[in-house]
Design an enzyme around this catalytic site. Structure first.
Site, PDB file in Angstrom:
ATOM      1  N   PHE B  39      40.568  36.916  41.318  1.00  0.00           N
ATOM      2  CA  PHE B  39      41.711  37.270  42.155  1.00  0.00           C
ATOM      3  C   PHE B  39      41.680  38.776  42.444  1.00  0.00           C
ATOM      4  O   PHE B  39      41.704  39.595  41.514  1.00  0.00           O
ATOM      5  CB  PHE B  39      43.028  36.907  41.452  1.00  0.00           C
ATOM      6  CG  PHE B  39      43.133  35.441  41.100  1.00  0.00           C
ATOM      7  CD1 PHE B  39      43.684  34.531  41.997  1.00  0.00           C
ATOM      8  CD2 PHE B  39      42.674  34.969  39.875  1.00  0.00           C
ATOM      9  CE1 PHE B  39      43.775  33.172  41.675  1.00  0.00           C
ATOM     10  CE2 PHE B  39      42.766  33.619  39.549  1.00  0.00           C
ATOM     11  CZ  PHE B  39      43.312  32.715  40.451  1.00  0.00           C
ATOM     12  N   VAL B  77      41.501  38.314  36.943  1.00  0.00           N
ATOM     13  CA  VAL B  77      42.337  39.093  37.858  1.00  0.00           C
ATOM     14  C   VAL B  77      41.871  40.547  37.806  1.00  0.00           C
ATOM     15  O   VAL B  77      41.782  41.133  36.718  1.00  0.00           O
ATOM     16  CB  VAL B  77      43.820  39.008  37.422  1.00  0.00           C
ATOM     17  CG1 VAL B  77      44.713  39.739  38.413  1.00  0.00           C
ATOM     18  CG2 VAL B  77      44.257  37.554  37.262  1.00  0.00           C
ATOM     19  N   CYS B  78      41.601  41.123  38.943  1.00  0.00           N
ATOM     20  CA  CYS B  78      41.176  42.532  38.965  1.00  0.00           C
ATOM     21  C   CYS B  78      42.303  43.408  38.433  1.00  0.00           C
ATOM     22  O   CYS B  78      43.410  43.432  38.982  1.00  0.00           O
ATOM     23  CB  CYS B  78      40.806  42.973  40.374  1.00  0.00           C
ATOM     24  SG  CYS B  78      40.530  44.755  40.478  1.00  0.00           S
ATOM     25  N   ILE B  79      42.029  44.137  37.398  1.00  0.00           N
ATOM     26  CA  ILE B  79      43.088  44.878  36.708  1.00  0.00           C
ATOM     27  C   ILE B  79      43.651  46.006  37.571  1.00  0.00           C
ATOM     28  O   ILE B  79      44.873  46.222  37.612  1.00  0.00           O
ATOM     29  CB  ILE B  79      42.604  45.390  35.325  1.00  0.00           C
ATOM     30  CG1 ILE B  79      43.764  46.029  34.553  1.00  0.00           C
ATOM     31  CG2 ILE B  79      41.439  46.357  35.447  1.00  0.00           C
ATOM     32  CD1 ILE B  79      43.462  46.227  33.085  1.00  0.00           C
ATOM     33  N   ALA B  82      45.842  44.560  40.199  1.00  0.00           N
ATOM     34  CA  ALA B  82      47.034  43.945  39.603  1.00  0.00           C
ATOM     35  C   ALA B  82      48.058  45.002  39.177  1.00  0.00           C
ATOM     36  O   ALA B  82      49.241  44.897  39.505  1.00  0.00           O
ATOM     37  CB  ALA B  82      46.630  43.090  38.407  1.00  0.00           C
TER      38      ALA B  82
END
Lengths: 96, 130, 125
Positions: B39, B77-79, B82
Site C-alpha cells: 500500500f 504499508v509504506c511507513i 502512512a
C-alpha cells in the site's frame, strides 16, 4: 509481451495516449474501471493501432451499463481472463 | 506464479481498491501465490483500523484482513506515506507521542525498498491506482 | 553481445505529474531514490505534465512545502543519470533542453516503447 492496464476514460487526461506510446507491437491493452468507456464504438477508433490486442473487463462494462454497447473489435474478459492476461504477459504496466 | 499487488488509491474515493481486491481474489482462485499487497500513496488508507463503511457496502479493510488470514498474504504499508497521512501502529504512535493508533496487524509498516524488491523478485507485480 | 531477452535496467520510474499539485511526483521520486539506494540501476522517464518537474526556477510552496526541485538536484548523488523526457510533451509545453534543470534525452513514442521494454520493473506515477 507486456500487458498495459488503463483505468481512465479516453476523455480524462492522457493515460490512453501514454499507454499507447509505451506499447510495442506485441503488447496488449486492457481497459478497466472508467477505461472501459474506450470500448464504445464512438471511442474505439483511438485504439486503431492496436486492433486485435484491445481488451475490456466485463465487470466494469456491466456495472456501467455498457455491456453490449461496446464495439465488437474489443475482446471482453472476466476477472479470471484478466489474471490469464497477466500470466501470459511478462510484465504489466498501469496507466491511470 | 508468485504475484504481488501495488495499491495506490484510497478506499471509497475511487475504484482502485475494489479492483485490487477483486483481482487479488481471482489470482488466488486460479491457484497462484499472492505474496504481498503493498500500500503506497493514498492506498495506505486501506490500512485504517477504524474504517466503518455502511453495512451495505463492501468492507475493504476486512477484505484485506481475510486475504491475510486465509491465504497468508502479507499486507505491507509504506511507513513514510502512512505517517504523513496519520496512519500509524501502536509503536509509531507512542514514538510520536500520540494517544491512539490507526494501523494494526496484520497490516505492517515497512520501507519503500520492499516495493522495489517485490517488483524485481515476484513473477508479476500488478498496480492499481486512482 | 546484448541478450535480447535480458532487460538492461532494473527499474524505470515514469513520472507523469508536475510539482506541487499532487504528491505523485514526490512519491514517485522517492521510489526511484530508494531503488537506487538499494543498488539498483534506475532510470527516469518524464511524460506528459511530468516534464514540468524539470523546469528551472521552481520554489517552495506558500506554506514552505519543499517541492521536488531539490530532490531532482540530488539524483546524481544517487547515481541516477539516465533521464528521459517525452518529446511530444516537451513540444506541447514549448520546452527545450535549455529550460531544464538537468541533462535529459528526448524520446519519441518508438523510443519510449523500447525503453519500457528494456527495464525489468516499470513503475508509473
Amino acid at each position: 509481451m507486456k500487458l498495459h492496464i488503463v483505468n481512465r476514460a479516453p476523455d480524462a487526461g492522457r493515460a490512453v495516449e501514454q499507454a499507447l506510446s509505451a506499447m510495442t507491437a506485441e503488447d496488449r491493452l486492457l481497459l478497466i474501471e472508467d477505461g472501459v468507456q474506450g470500448a464504445l464504438p464512438s471511442q474505439v477508433d483511438g485504439f486503431a493501432d492496436i486492433e486485435g490486442r484491445l481488451y475490456a473487463l466485463r465487470d466494469d462494462l456491466e456495472a456501467r451499463g455498457l455491456m453490449g454497447r461496446h464495439d465488437e473489435r474489443v475482446k471482453v474478459v472476466d476477472v479470471d481472463g484478466f489474471v490469464t492476461l497477466t500470466e501470459q504477459a511478462e510484465r504489466t504496466l498501469s496507466w491511470y | 506464479m508468485r504475484y504481488a499487488i501495488l495499491l495506490m488509491g484510497a478506499p471509497y474515493s475511487d475504484q482502485a481498491s475494489h479492483s485490487a481486491l477483486r483481482f487479488a481474489r481471482a489470482v488466488l482462485a486460479r491457484g497462484h501465490q499472492l505474496e504481498t499487497v503493498f500500500f503506497y500513496h493514498d492506498g495506505v488508507y486501506n490500512a485504517a483500523r477504524l474504517a466503518a463503511p455502511p453495512q451495505d457496502e463492501p468492507h475493504l479493510v476486512d477484505g484485506w484482513i481475510t486475504l491475510n488470514a486465509e491465504h497468508g498474504v502479507a499486507l505491507q504499508v509504506c511507513i513514510a506515506a502512512a505517517l504523513r497521512r496519520g496512519l500509524m501502529d501502536e509503536r509509531e504512535a507512542s514514538r510520536h507521542g500520540k494517544s491512539g493508533y490507526s494501523v494494526e496487524a496484520p497490516f505492517e509498516l515497512t520501507g519503500l525498498g520492499q516495493l522495489v524488491d517485490l517488483g524485481l523478485n515476484c513473477d508479476r507485480l500488478v498496480t492499481f491506482a486512482s | 553481445m546484448r541478450d535480447e531477452q535480458t532487460p538492461d535496467g532494473d527499474l524505470l520510474v515514469i513520472l507523469r505529474h508536475g510539482p506541487h499539485g499532487t504528491s505523485w511526483l514526490r512519491e514517485g521520486l522517492d521510489a526511484a531514490l530508494v531503488g537506487a539506494a538499494f543498488g539498483r540501476e534506475v532510470a527516469l522517464l518524464f511524460m506528459g505534465e511530468g516534464v514540468l518537474a524539470l523546469l528551472e526556477g521552481q520554489g517552495p510552496g506558500a506554506l514552505g512545502q519543499k517541492g521536488t526541485g531539490p530532490t531532482l538536484e540530488m539524483l546524481e548523488m544517487y547515481d541516477i543519470e539516465a533521464l528521459y523526457v517525452e518529446g511530444r510533451a516537451m513540444e506541447r509545453y514549448g520546452l527545450e533542453q535549455q529550460d531544464l534543470l538537468l541533462e535529459t534525452r528526448c524520446l519519441d513514442a518508438a523510443a519510449i516503447a523500447e525503453l519500457v521494454d528494456r527495464n525489468a520493473l516499470v513503475l508509473t506515477f
